[in-house]
Every structure is written in structure tokens, then in C-alpha cells.
Design a protein around this motif. Structure first.
Motif, short mmCIF file in Angstrom:
data_model
loop_
_atom_site.label_atom_id
_atom_site.label_comp_id
_atom_site.label_asym_id
_atom_site.label_seq_id
_atom_site.Cartn_x
_atom_site.Cartn_y
_atom_site.Cartn_z
N ASP A 29 69.74 84.78 71.43
CA ASP A 29 70.68 84.05 70.66
C ASP A 29 71.92 83.44 71.09
N ALA A 33 71.00 79.76 70.38
CA ALA A 33 70.76 80.10 69.02
C ALA A 33 69.30 80.13 68.22
N ASP A 34 68.87 78.30 68.34
CA ASP A 34 67.59 77.95 67.85
C ASP A 34 66.63 78.00 68.41
N ASN A 37 68.10 74.65 71.84
CA ASN A 37 69.57 73.69 72.21
C ASN A 37 70.80 74.97 72.75
N THR A 39 73.63 77.14 73.25
CA THR A 39 75.12 77.56 72.48
C THR A 39 75.95 76.97 73.95
#
Length: 55
Positions: A29, A33-34, A37, A39
């Protein structure tokens, strides 16, 4: 991609392995985080790896 990079002598940043290694130390994460894509930290890691590759 790896095969094409070898065939044409192109630089390849193997981000999948890089992110796997990074995620093993901090958890995924922090870097994406998703799960897809990056961070801001993920983008910084990509930029640093790219600079090491092309210098």
C-alpha cells in the motif's frame, strides 16, 4: 517486454521486481495504494530507478 528489450538493445526498468522487493519491506500500500497506480513514494522509487538505469 523483457524479450523485446533484449532483442532491440533497449533499456528495461523491471518495475515489477522492484516493487515486489519494496513491498516485501513496507507492504504494497505504501508504493501503490490501489495495487496499480503508484503513490508519490512509488513514483519517486520509479524515478530513482530510472535515473540509475540510464546514467
Amino acid at each position: 517486454m523483457r524479450r523485446l528489450a533484449r532483442k532491440y538493445g533497449a533499456h528495461l526498468l523491471a518495475a515489477d521486481g522492484m516493487f515486489a522487493g519494496l513491498a516485501a519491506t513496507t507492504g504494497p500500500d505504501y508504493w501503490a495504494a490501489d495495487g496499480v497506480n503508484p503513490t508519490p513514494a512509488g513514483h519517486a522509487a520509479l524515478a530513482a530507478a530510472w535515473l540509475r538505469l540510464v546514467r
